[in-house]
Scaffold this active site. Sequence first.
Site, short mmCIF file in Angstrom:
data_model
loop_
_atom_site.label_atom_id
_atom_site.label_comp_id
_atom_site.label_asym_id
_atom_site.label_seq_id
_atom_site.Cartn_x
_atom_site.Cartn_y
_atom_site.Cartn_z
N GLU A 408 0.96 -1.15 0.03
CA GLU A 408 0.01 0.02 0.04
C GLU A 408 0.94 1.06 -0.04
OE1 GLU A 408 -0.45 -2.58 1.57
OE2 GLU A 408 -2.56 -3.28 1.42
N PHE A 431 -9.53 -3.07 1.89
CA PHE A 431 -10.45 -2.69 2.87
C PHE A 431 -9.70 -1.45 3.56
CE2 PHE A 431 -11.38 -7.13 2.37
CZ PHE A 431 -12.77 -7.00 2.58
N ASP A 433 -9.32 -0.94 6.30
CA ASP A 433 -8.31 -0.92 7.49
C ASP A 433 -6.93 -1.08 7.00
OD1 ASP A 433 -10.57 -2.56 9.59
OD2 ASP A 433 -11.10 -2.40 7.39
N HIS A 475 -11.48 -5.75 9.40
CA HIS A 475 -12.41 -5.53 8.28
C HIS A 475 -13.50 -4.70 8.50
CE1 HIS A 475 -9.83 -8.94 6.98
NE2 HIS A 475 -9.96 -8.68 5.68
#
Length: 669
Positions: A408, A431, A433, A475
Amino acid sequence: MNFFRKELSNDELIYIYRNLLLPRMIEEKMLVLLRQGRISKWFSGIGQEAIAVGSTLALQKNEWIMPLHRNLGVFTSRQMSLQKLFMQWQGNKDGYSKGRERSFHFGSKAHHICGMISHLGPQLALADGVALAHQLRKEQKVSLAYSGDGGTSEGDFHEALNIAAVWDLPVIFLIENNGYGLSTPVSEQYRCQNLVDKARGYGMEGVRINGNNVLEVYDTIKGVREYCIRNRKPYLVECMTFRMRGHEEASGTKYVPQELFKKWVQQDPVRSFEQYLLAEKVLTQTEITNIRNGFKDYIEEELQHAFDAQPMIPDTAEELRDVYAKQSVIHSQWSLANRVDEPEPVTDEPAKRFIDAITEALKQSMEKHTHLVLMGQDIAEYGGAFKITEGFVEQFGKERVRNTPLCESAVIGTALGLSLEAFKSVVEMQFADFVTMGFNQIVNNLAKIYYRWGQPADVVIRMPTGGGVGAGPFHSQSNEAWFTHVPGLKVVYPSSPHDAKGLLIAAINDPNPVLYFEHKALYRSISGHFPGQPYEVEIGKARVVQQGEDITVISYGMGVHWTLHYQQQHPEISLHLLDLRTLLPLDYEAIRKAVKQTGKVLILHEDTLTGGIGAEVAAWVGEHCYELLDAPVMRCASLDTPVPFNTELEKNFMAESRLDECIKKLEAY
Ligand SMILES: Cc1ncc(C[n+]2csc(CCOP(=O)(O)OP(=O)(O)O)c2C)c(N)n1
């Protein structure tokens, strides 16, 4: 030291020498000023200049460089104004960052130099983004990013090299191995024999060279540049060098054995090259003295201009204005023409789901902006974890709809790099999160870059968020409040299909970094009518969902649906419902009006209570609308615990389970 001039003419050798000498002489002057207390902090590159200078000269002037704190030679070799550089270091308004950044933490688009943030590692992925832009435009260009030996231990180093390798991006990664990361010797930093050994693990080529030999650096980087362009691949270069002074001037060098200084002083890049030029009769001692005297006068003159600069007079309005980039004229015209503030019922078309609104917004934006790139895990052929981009590869191709490796941080960094080259991007978090893995890039790089040196971060991060689906602590989180505290970001959170489409289009059109929260439980559970053509819902504007008289509920996302459901069950009470839609910047005017409507305010959100955006709204209402209130402002939020998995526990966690209690309490005032 052996120098090989190859085809270089005398004039070219002298040009390289002048570029090598200037940063050394500037630094020597800086060290004097530092002792006099006229500048605050200095990271010395003395002994390492051949790397910054040799590599910068080997590139074209319009190729981006991501320099670090010891790379003065990059700035001087790109011929940046010396007086402006001095003003930068003094924190003057006319420096490169309007006094907002210290030392080398600034960039200049005109010089294709990207400003580093203090955090070591994140700049590397920006070079990936720039190289991706070159690849998409089929340009014969590279980007160049530096790392210290210490920086190679950061996860960002791994992620950036891995993406460049997997995507065949023409990036030169250059490690300056000077033996220490602050006081930590390389023996405590890594276990491979040489850092260049890591190249093999990423499936790329690498080379280890003498970083103190300016001709070796220049020649190597020239060759590597051609390799990267010809083969469309990245390359790792390890330059061996030594830091002749402390990490920064105040920290000293006690931990460095004296023998090392004795050894490396013999390898001084400036003196060695000077001796070579004398031996080759390219320059005489008198010519060298003349060059040095010329530089001395030049430095003194430029410095005097900097000392004569006006003292800083803070302008609060300007400070606040420069947090966000303005829309370009073309975009804002387009936006105004397509702005739809309230849903327009479309009777001849069936209602569409929340998820369809997101897909439609993405598709229409991809059609409009041919320089928009989508990136995310499994978003290409697979269509994304929630199938939002299903069919996109067929329509827009794999170059613009990109599956990413699991990284990410580097993907968000790549998005920012694309933005340096005027591309737009939307990054899908699988997600919300998982945004923690890219948190630093968002809050430190994307959020601050425009304020620091005027470079927009034209990136949207899609955040599939929220609970209610029995998915457990990792999640289901609501993490919007992590971002509403960060100046420079925009945070939007639609609750209806109409707003989902309009806000996503607005977010993509907006040149600022926008976090777009989309509640997973709304994807397929709600439907509504919205225009088929592209339109914007203005960022920063709340919406009255229903008029009421007894209690004002200020909410967003799932909270809006909880309130509407509650109203259905309790027709005896009249709720005035304001949907914030944008959490940063907040629509204070709409909040004030909503407070005035009933004098009793309940702020409702799915996020946990402490430090949620509700706390901010409550504080603002208390401070600015006190005379409009008939009761204390109340908050209804989820429990201050992680989101539990068991369905009963999760129901108990959710704010909705306490909504009735809160409303009754407020009603009783
Ligand atoms: C992520 C991060 N952690 C810690 C620091 C503090 N810090 C600044 S420079 C430095 C050492 C860097 O060493 P290296 O990468 O080898 O570069 P050098 O300073 O030797 O050029 C450290 C630990 C930082 N800037 N960023």
